[in-house]
Design a protein around this motif. Structure first.
Motif, PDB file in Angstrom:
ATOM      1  N   LEU A 121     -35.560  90.668  -8.026  1.00 43.20           N
ATOM      2  CA  LEU A 121     -35.097  91.235  -6.764  1.00 43.20           C
ATOM      3  C   LEU A 121     -34.788  90.101  -5.789  1.00 43.20           C
ATOM      4  O   LEU A 121     -35.562  89.158  -5.654  1.00 43.20           O
ATOM      5  N   ASP A 122     -33.638  90.202  -5.144  1.00 45.67           N
ATOM      6  CA  ASP A 122     -33.304  89.267  -4.074  1.00 45.67           C
ATOM      7  C   ASP A 122     -33.672  89.905  -2.739  1.00 45.67           C
ATOM      8  O   ASP A 122     -33.479  91.106  -2.547  1.00 45.67           O
ATOM      9  N   TYR A 123     -34.205  89.101  -1.830  1.00 44.96           N
ATOM     10  CA  TYR A 123     -34.528  89.645  -0.509  1.00 44.96           C
ATOM     11  C   TYR A 123     -34.222  88.613   0.567  1.00 44.96           C
ATOM     12  O   TYR A 123     -34.231  87.408   0.316  1.00 44.96           O
ATOM     13  N   LEU A 124     -33.903  89.088   1.726  1.00 45.38           N
ATOM     14  CA  LEU A 124     -33.735  88.212   2.879  1.00 45.38           C
ATOM     15  C   LEU A 124     -34.270  88.919   4.116  1.00 45.38           C
ATOM     16  O   LEU A 124     -34.294  90.152   4.200  1.00 45.38           O
ATOM     17  N   VAL A 125     -34.721  88.119   5.067  1.00 41.98           N
ATOM     18  CA  VAL A 125     -35.289  88.625   6.309  1.00 41.98           C
ATOM     19  C   VAL A 125     -34.348  88.249   7.447  1.00 41.98           C
ATOM     20  O   VAL A 125     -33.779  87.160   7.464  1.00 41.98           O
ATOM     21  N   TYR A 126     -34.152  89.185   8.382  1.00 44.22           N
ATOM     22  CA  TYR A 126     -33.218  88.942   9.482  1.00 44.22           C
ATOM     23  C   TYR A 126     -33.823  89.407  10.798  1.00 44.22           C
ATOM     24  O   TYR A 126     -34.807  90.161  10.831  1.00 44.22           O
ATOM     25  N   ALA A 127     -33.235  88.962  11.898  1.00 46.44           N
ATOM     26  CA  ALA A 127     -33.638  89.418  13.229  1.00 46.44           C
ATOM     27  C   ALA A 127     -32.422  89.348  14.141  1.00 46.44           C
ATOM     28  O   ALA A 127     -31.498  88.559  13.916  1.00 46.44           O
ATOM     29  N   ASN A 128     -32.395  90.206  15.153  1.00 49.59           N
ATOM     30  CA  ASN A 128     -31.319  90.145  16.134  1.00 49.59           C
ATOM     31  C   ASN A 128     -31.838  90.575  17.491  1.00 49.59           C
ATOM     32  O   ASN A 128     -32.903  91.179  17.613  1.00 49.59           O
ATOM     33  N   ALA A 129     -31.091  90.221  18.517  1.00 51.54           N
ATOM     34  CA  ALA A 129     -31.465  90.539  19.895  1.00 51.54           C
ATOM     35  C   ALA A 129     -30.244  91.066  20.627  1.00 51.54           C
ATOM     36  O   ALA A 129     -29.132  90.580  20.439  1.00 51.54           O
ATOM     37  N   VAL A 173     -29.892  86.145  13.514  1.00 41.74           N
ATOM     38  CA  VAL A 173     -30.350  85.064  12.640  1.00 41.74           C
ATOM     39  C   VAL A 173     -30.828  85.676  11.323  1.00 41.74           C
ATOM     40  O   VAL A 173     -31.384  86.777  11.297  1.00 41.74           O
ATOM     41  N   THR A 174     -30.550  84.973  10.211  1.00 39.23           N
ATOM     42  CA  THR A 174     -30.954  85.440   8.885  1.00 39.23           C
ATOM     43  C   THR A 174     -31.582  84.281   8.126  1.00 39.23           C
ATOM     44  O   THR A 174     -31.024  83.170   8.106  1.00 39.23           O
ATOM     45  N   ALA A 175     -32.720  84.537   7.498  1.00 43.13           N
ATOM     46  CA  ALA A 175     -33.365  83.504   6.686  1.00 43.13           C
ATOM     47  C   ALA A 175     -32.633  83.385   5.346  1.00 43.13           C
ATOM     48  O   ALA A 175     -31.978  84.330   4.903  1.00 43.13           O
ATOM     49  N   PRO A 176     -32.715  82.238   4.687  1.00 41.90           N
ATOM     50  CA  PRO A 176     -32.086  82.086   3.369  1.00 41.90           C
ATOM     51  C   PRO A 176     -32.628  83.122   2.381  1.00 41.90           C
ATOM     52  O   PRO A 176     -33.808  83.470   2.406  1.00 41.90           O
ATOM     53  N   SER A 177     -31.739  83.614   1.511  1.00 41.33           N
ATOM     54  CA  SER A 177     -32.140  84.594   0.505  1.00 41.33           C
ATOM     55  C   SER A 177     -33.130  83.982  -0.486  1.00 41.33           C
ATOM     56  O   SER A 177     -33.022  82.804  -0.839  1.00 41.33           O
ATOM     57  N   GLN A 178     -34.093  84.796  -0.916  1.00 47.68           N
ATOM     58  CA  GLN A 178     -35.068  84.362  -1.915  1.00 47.68           C
ATOM     59  C   GLN A 178     -35.142  85.403  -3.023  1.00 47.68           C
ATOM     60  O   GLN A 178     -34.719  86.543  -2.850  1.00 47.68           O
ATOM     61  N   SER A 179     -35.668  85.001  -4.173  1.00 50.13           N
ATOM     62  CA  SER A 179     -35.738  85.895  -5.331  1.00 50.13           C
ATOM     63  C   SER A 179     -37.184  86.085  -5.776  1.00 50.13           C
ATOM     64  O   SER A 179     -38.001  85.152  -5.704  1.00 50.13           O
ATOM     65  N   ILE A 180     -37.486  87.324  -6.210  1.00 46.22           N
ATOM     66  CA  ILE A 180     -38.816  87.646  -6.740  1.00 46.22           C
ATOM     67  C   ILE A 180     -38.638  88.089  -8.182  1.00 46.22           C
ATOM     68  O   ILE A 180     -37.954  89.075  -8.450  1.00 46.22           O
ATOM     69  N   GLY A 181     -39.240  87.384  -9.128  1.00 47.74           N
ATOM     70  CA  GLY A 181     -39.155  87.770 -10.522  1.00 47.74           C
ATOM     71  C   GLY A 181     -40.021  88.983 -10.831  1.00 47.74           C
ATOM     72  O   GLY A 181     -40.923  89.332 -10.062  1.00 47.74           O
TER      73      GLY A 181
END
Length: 263
Positions: free
Chosen positions: A80-88, A98-106
């Motif tokens: 699964l790929d996931y990314l975390v984001y925030a906005n104002a 702003v968005t954090a770099p995408s990461q993967s969970i095996g």
């Protein structure tokens, strides 16, 4: 008789099971991320010290920092790929994203989430930035996460926090005006926000593009300041004067309109 394009027998059962497990995996990850996002948020809808927007967010000068921490598991069969984001945003429009770099969970792995997201509130400029800088505004902070398989977004969760942020530089008042043939000057007072600290340059601009003298100052929390501006030229016209006030701070140019010469 035409045959169905769907597989028959055991293969169909296997594919259905994979689909169900995948859905459950997304639901598990989604709920876990939702718990991380929701439990990190502070109280909403009330005036706060802007330096402490909530349990997970702080405002220092023009930058909001959101901290998120937690973990969640991938109990499915696929990475699964996931990314975390925030906005104002404010009622006048969007301020920052702003968005954090995408990461993967095996499969069978646990993702450790420990992120700090920095947002410059004034990057986009425009009416929303001007309104917040000169008038203060309700600030809506949203934070969330997206999960996907192979780039296909399948689930998104988010949480919002609403707070009231006072003006960085507000309560603009024209206290004195002077005009004569070919020149006009005015004295203006203004207040600095309770937690703002920044250097700035300020000047006025007439509709024909003529600029006033420039005032340079340092904003200290809660200070009351005054600045004098003057124009001189052959094409000033008559009062009242609609003057665009420019304040250059945090690397951005904030604009509001003043009317001078009405009294």
């Amino acid at each position: 008789m035409s045959r169905s394009s769907l597989p028959d027998g055991p293969l169909r059962i296997v594919l259905t099971a994979i689909t169900l497990v995948t859905i459950i995996a997304f639901a598990t990850v989604g709920y876990s991320v939702y718990q991380v996002i929701v439990t990190s948020s502070g109280e909403t809808g009330s005036p706060v010290n802007p330096a402490n927007l909530g349990q997970n967010a702080t405002l220092v000068n023009d930058t909001v920092t959101i901290n998120l921490a937690g973990s969640f598991a991938n109990n499915g069969l696929y990475p699964l790929d996931y990314l975390v984001y925030a906005n104002a945003s404010t009622p006048a429009g969007s301020l920052a994203n702003v968005t954090a770099p995408s990461q993967s969970i095996g499969p069978g792995q646990v993702a450790r989430l420990n992120l700090s997201l920095d947002m410059d509130l004034f990057t986009t400029g425009g009416p929303a930035a001007n309104d917040l800088f000169y008038n203060g505004s309700s600030l809506q902070l949203n934070e969330g996460a997206k999960t996907s398989i192979g780039g296909l977004v399948a689930l998104r969760v988010s949480n919002g926090t609403s707070v009231l942020v006072p003006a960085f530089l507000g309560s603009l008042q024209v206290k004195g005006e002077n005009s004569s043939s070919g020149s006009v000057s005015f004295l203006m007072t203004f207040d600095v926000g309770p937690d703002a600290s920044f250097g700035f340059t300020m000047y006025g601009q007439l509709s024909d593009g003529m600029n006033s003298t420039v005032f340079t100052g340092v904003a200290s929390p809660g200070a009351n300041l005054e600045a004098e501006f003057s124009f001189s030229g052959q094409n000033l016209g008559g009062a009242p004067y609609a003057i665009k006030l420019h304040t250059v701070a945090f690397g951005h140019d904030f604009v509001t309109v003043l009317e001078v010469g009405t009294g």
